[in-house]
Enzyme design. Structure first.
Site, PDB file in Angstrom:
ATOM      1  N   SER A  19       0.804  -1.226   0.000  1.00  0.00           N
ATOM      2  CA  SER A  19       0.000   0.000   0.000  1.00  0.00           C
ATOM      3  C   SER A  19       0.842   1.283   0.000  1.00  0.00           C
ATOM      4  O   SER A  19       0.504   2.232  -0.727  1.00  0.00           O
ATOM      5  CB  SER A  19      -0.971  -0.002   1.182  1.00  0.00           C
ATOM      6  OG  SER A  19      -1.892  -1.057   1.005  1.00  0.00           O
ATOM      7  N   LYS A  68     -10.055  -5.164  10.327  1.00  0.00           N
ATOM      8  CA  LYS A  68     -11.170  -4.559   9.578  1.00  0.00           C
ATOM      9  C   LYS A  68     -12.462  -4.506  10.397  1.00  0.00           C
ATOM     10  O   LYS A  68     -13.220  -3.555  10.297  1.00  0.00           O
ATOM     11  CB  LYS A  68     -11.403  -5.316   8.268  1.00  0.00           C
ATOM     12  CG  LYS A  68     -10.298  -5.080   7.242  1.00  0.00           C
ATOM     13  CD  LYS A  68     -10.625  -5.767   5.937  1.00  0.00           C
ATOM     14  CE  LYS A  68      -9.447  -5.705   4.984  1.00  0.00           C
ATOM     15  NZ  LYS A  68      -9.743  -6.336   3.711  1.00  0.00           N
ATOM     16  N   ASP A 105     -13.241  -2.759  -0.764  1.00  0.00           N
ATOM     17  CA  ASP A 105     -12.795  -4.032  -1.357  1.00  0.00           C
ATOM     18  C   ASP A 105     -13.706  -4.484  -2.505  1.00  0.00           C
ATOM     19  O   ASP A 105     -13.228  -4.939  -3.551  1.00  0.00           O
ATOM     20  CB  ASP A 105     -12.765  -5.139  -0.290  1.00  0.00           C
ATOM     21  CG  ASP A 105     -11.535  -5.032   0.614  1.00  0.00           C
ATOM     22  OD1 ASP A 105     -10.565  -4.379   0.213  1.00  0.00           O
ATOM     23  OD2 ASP A 105     -11.569  -5.603   1.710  1.00  0.00           O
ATOM     24  N   ALA A 130     -16.251 -17.744   3.207  1.00  0.00           N
ATOM     25  CA  ALA A 130     -17.369 -16.952   3.728  1.00  0.00           C
ATOM     26  C   ALA A 130     -16.897 -16.007   4.828  1.00  0.00           C
ATOM     27  O   ALA A 130     -17.603 -15.736   5.783  1.00  0.00           O
ATOM     28  CB  ALA A 130     -18.459 -17.885   4.259  1.00  0.00           C
ATOM     29  N   GLY A 131     -15.679 -15.491   4.659  1.00  0.00           N
ATOM     30  CA  GLY A 131     -15.124 -14.577   5.648  1.00  0.00           C
ATOM     31  C   GLY A 131     -15.417 -13.120   5.292  1.00  0.00           C
ATOM     32  O   GLY A 131     -16.340 -12.817   4.532  1.00  0.00           O
ATOM     33  N   LEU A 217      -8.455 -13.915  -4.702  1.00  0.00           N
ATOM     34  CA  LEU A 217      -8.316 -12.599  -4.057  1.00  0.00           C
ATOM     35  C   LEU A 217      -6.895 -12.417  -3.526  1.00  0.00           C
ATOM     36  O   LEU A 217      -6.405 -11.296  -3.403  1.00  0.00           O
ATOM     37  CB  LEU A 217      -9.310 -12.439  -2.902  1.00  0.00           C
ATOM     38  CG  LEU A 217     -10.803 -12.473  -3.192  1.00  0.00           C
ATOM     39  CD1 LEU A 217     -11.579 -11.923  -2.000  1.00  0.00           C
ATOM     40  CD2 LEU A 217     -11.176 -11.699  -4.441  1.00  0.00           C
ATOM     41  N   TYR A 219      -2.708 -12.745  -3.585  1.00  0.00           N
ATOM     42  CA  TYR A 219      -1.702 -12.543  -4.642  1.00  0.00           C
ATOM     43  C   TYR A 219      -0.336 -12.813  -4.038  1.00  0.00           C
ATOM     44  O   TYR A 219      -0.149 -12.756  -2.822  1.00  0.00           O
ATOM     45  CB  TYR A 219      -1.762 -11.100  -5.197  1.00  0.00           C
ATOM     46  CG  TYR A 219      -1.664 -10.069  -4.115  1.00  0.00           C
ATOM     47  CD1 TYR A 219      -2.815  -9.573  -3.516  1.00  0.00           C
ATOM     48  CD2 TYR A 219      -0.434  -9.626  -3.659  1.00  0.00           C
ATOM     49  CE1 TYR A 219      -2.738  -8.666  -2.470  1.00  0.00           C
ATOM     50  CE2 TYR A 219      -0.348  -8.715  -2.624  1.00  0.00           C
ATOM     51  CZ  TYR A 219      -1.501  -8.237  -2.036  1.00  0.00           C
ATOM     52  OH  TYR A 219      -1.423  -7.357  -0.985  1.00  0.00           O
TER      53      TYR A 219
HETATM   54  P1  NDP Z   1     -11.144 -14.420   6.742  1.00  0.00           P
HETATM   55  O1  NDP Z   1     -10.146 -14.881   7.763  1.00  0.00           O
HETATM   56  O2  NDP Z   1     -12.268 -13.540   7.161  1.00  0.00           O
HETATM   57  O3  NDP Z   1     -11.803 -15.710   6.035  1.00  0.00           O
HETATM   58  C1  NDP Z   1     -10.989 -16.780   5.645  1.00  0.00           C
HETATM   59  C2  NDP Z   1     -11.810 -17.790   4.821  1.00  0.00           C
HETATM   60  O4  NDP Z   1     -10.909 -18.818   4.395  1.00  0.00           O
HETATM   61  C3  NDP Z   1     -12.932 -18.490   5.604  1.00  0.00           C
HETATM   62  O5  NDP Z   1     -14.012 -18.720   4.747  1.00  0.00           O
HETATM   63  C4  NDP Z   1     -12.257 -19.808   6.018  1.00  0.00           C
HETATM   64  O6  NDP Z   1     -13.174 -20.851   6.205  1.00  0.00           O
HETATM   65  C5  NDP Z   1     -11.427 -20.095   4.794  1.00  0.00           C
HETATM   66  N1  NDP Z   1     -10.298 -20.998   5.101  1.00  0.00           N
HETATM   67  C6  NDP Z   1      -9.146 -20.689   5.743  1.00  0.00           C
HETATM   68  N2  NDP Z   1      -8.362 -21.777   5.839  1.00  0.00           N
HETATM   69  C7  NDP Z   1      -9.043 -22.806   5.257  1.00  0.00           C
HETATM   70  C8  NDP Z   1      -8.759 -24.182   5.037  1.00  0.00           C
HETATM   71  N3  NDP Z   1      -7.612 -24.730   5.455  1.00  0.00           N
HETATM   72  N4  NDP Z   1      -9.681 -24.924   4.390  1.00  0.00           N
HETATM   73  C9  NDP Z   1     -10.841 -24.375   3.951  1.00  0.00           C
HETATM   74  N5  NDP Z   1     -11.170 -23.071   4.128  1.00  0.00           N
HETATM   75  C10 NDP Z   1     -10.282 -22.304   4.782  1.00  0.00           C
HETATM   76  O7  NDP Z   1     -10.259 -13.751   5.606  1.00  0.00           O
HETATM   77  P2  NDP Z   1     -10.707 -12.590   4.571  1.00  0.00           P
HETATM   78  O8  NDP Z   1     -12.073 -12.926   4.100  1.00  0.00           O
HETATM   79  O9  NDP Z   1     -10.460 -11.271   5.178  1.00  0.00           O
HETATM   80  O10 NDP Z   1      -9.626 -12.756   3.399  1.00  0.00           O
HETATM   81  C11 NDP Z   1      -9.680 -13.849   2.495  1.00  0.00           C
HETATM   82  C12 NDP Z   1      -8.604 -13.703   1.428  1.00  0.00           C
HETATM   83  O11 NDP Z   1      -8.855 -12.556   0.619  1.00  0.00           O
HETATM   84  C13 NDP Z   1      -7.175 -13.533   1.983  1.00  0.00           C
HETATM   85  O12 NDP Z   1      -6.312 -14.299   1.181  1.00  0.00           O
HETATM   86  C14 NDP Z   1      -6.923 -12.055   1.804  1.00  0.00           C
HETATM   87  O13 NDP Z   1      -5.537 -11.781   1.658  1.00  0.00           O
HETATM   88  C15 NDP Z   1      -7.668 -11.791   0.508  1.00  0.00           C
HETATM   89  N6  NDP Z   1      -8.045 -10.374   0.299  1.00  0.00           N
HETATM   90  C16 NDP Z   1      -7.510  -9.716  -0.776  1.00  0.00           C
HETATM   91  C17 NDP Z   1      -7.835  -8.398  -1.033  1.00  0.00           C
HETATM   92  C18 NDP Z   1      -7.241  -7.711  -2.209  1.00  0.00           C
HETATM   93  O14 NDP Z   1      -7.332  -6.477  -2.297  1.00  0.00           O
HETATM   94  N7  NDP Z   1      -6.679  -8.431  -3.168  1.00  0.00           N
HETATM   95  C19 NDP Z   1      -8.750  -7.657  -0.153  1.00  0.00           C
HETATM   96  C20 NDP Z   1      -9.294  -8.447   0.937  1.00  0.00           C
HETATM   97  C21 NDP Z   1      -8.922  -9.761   1.150  1.00  0.00           C
HETATM   98  P3  NDP Z   1     -13.874 -21.119   7.645  1.00  0.00           P
HETATM   99  O15 NDP Z   1     -15.035 -20.167   7.714  1.00  0.00           O
HETATM  100  O16 NDP Z   1     -14.262 -22.537   7.600  1.00  0.00           O
HETATM  101  O17 NDP Z   1     -12.820 -20.823   8.692  1.00  0.00           O
END
Ligand code: NDP
Length: 274
Positions: A19, A68, A105, A130-131, A217, A219
């Protein structure tokens, strides 16, 4: 001469954040006088770090993992899109000193998809995860007119809750991974954090339609991401990572702060050719 305006990104870890480089480039390009710093801030230091930043005259802040949701709670006012995602990645200091919280985002993803010529209208979309990030992208994706919006998540209850929260906006079909075989999608978006651990979601081999598109999402400019490679190996017409989304969400934040839109293409080119 007036002092440059102060901006920052808070997160943990923050060392590898792109950033500062992106915003420095935006500022150079648009002739805006700003300083943009990266500050290592964990959840426990967040409240104090914001107070310090504001006392220093900070005008705007980006918040990334794991802050966030805390930023959403801390904002004095929030936009509709921030409330839908229950997450704020951009805080804007208002003339009355209050903090407006927004989430850029979703618009960042949509702008990147548009730049790359990826059609959403009439397409079936599967979001994996679903995060917080999924919550940020559902509304703009559904406004683009896909035939269906589907979510698969390891913890199915989280996806079911999400479908409930967004039911007024779009009917979302929720799946567990074992329910996916036999179903096909035009666009698969990996919104899990699995790429960061070099892992791939357990998707069936035949779930991407011919001429389908994959989008991670996450990189990694050095190595690429495993899901982008999965897309290539499974015949995706395009298989993309989230660097374009990162630049686009930053551009939207820059616009909210400075009222001027930078040219994202040149910044993206610079980052990906380094
Ligand atoms: P969260 O921590 O809120 O959610 C993580 C998600 O990944 C959940 O759905 C979780 O499932 C799943 N997950 C994690 N580990 C596993 C696993 N071993 N097996 C299956 N599912 C898994 O993260 P965010 O939503 O904030 O971010 C998600 C991604 O998006 C990240 O890689 C982040 O870097 C990227 N991102 C990129 C942006 C960009 O500008 N390019 C902006 C925002 C995010 P469960 O619910 O079961 O735990």
């Amino acid at each position: 001469m007036s002092e440059p305006a102060l901006y920052a990104v808070f997160g943990q870890p923050i060392k590898h954040s792109l950033s500062p480089e992106i915003h420095a480039e935006f500022a150079r390009q648009t002739g805006q006088k700003i300083i943009y710093q990266a500050r290592e801030v964990g959840p426990n230091q967040f409240a104090q770090a914001i107070d310090t930043f504001l006392a220093e005259g900070g005008m705007g802040l980006n918040c990334t993992v794991p802050l966030k949701e805390l930023a959403w709670q801390r904002a004095d006012r929030t936009t509709v899109r921030a409330d839908l995602s229950k997450a704020v990645n951009t805080l804007i200091r208002q003339p009355d000193e209050s903090l407006l919280g927004d989430n850029t985002d979703g618009v960042g993803l949509l702008n990147d998809l548009a730049q790359r010529g990826i059609e959403l209208a009439g397409r079936s979309i599967l979001i994996v995860g679903a995060g917080g990030a999924t919550r940020g992208i559902i509304q703009p994706l559904s406004e683009a007119g896909p035939t269906s919006l589907n979510v698969v998540n390891r913890t199915v209850d989280k996806a079911l809750q999400l479908a409930k929260d967004f039911a007024q906006i779009k009917a979302i079909e929720v799946f567990t991974f074992p329910q996916l075989p036999g179903r096909r999608f035009d666009l698969i978006i990996n919104a899990t954090s699995m790429s960061l651990a070099q892992q791939i979601p357990p998707l069936p081999d035949d779930c991407l339609n011919a001429d389908g598109v994959c989008y991670d999402l996450a990189y990694n400019l050095q190595t690429g991401t495993p899901f982008v490679r999965w897309g290539v190996d499974h015949g995706a017409k395009q298989s993309l990572d989230g660097i374009g989304m990162l630049v686009e969400q930053a551009a939207e934040a820059f616009y909210l702060w400075r009222g001027i839109r930078p040219d994202t293409k040149t910044v993206l080119k610079k980052l990906t050719h380094q």
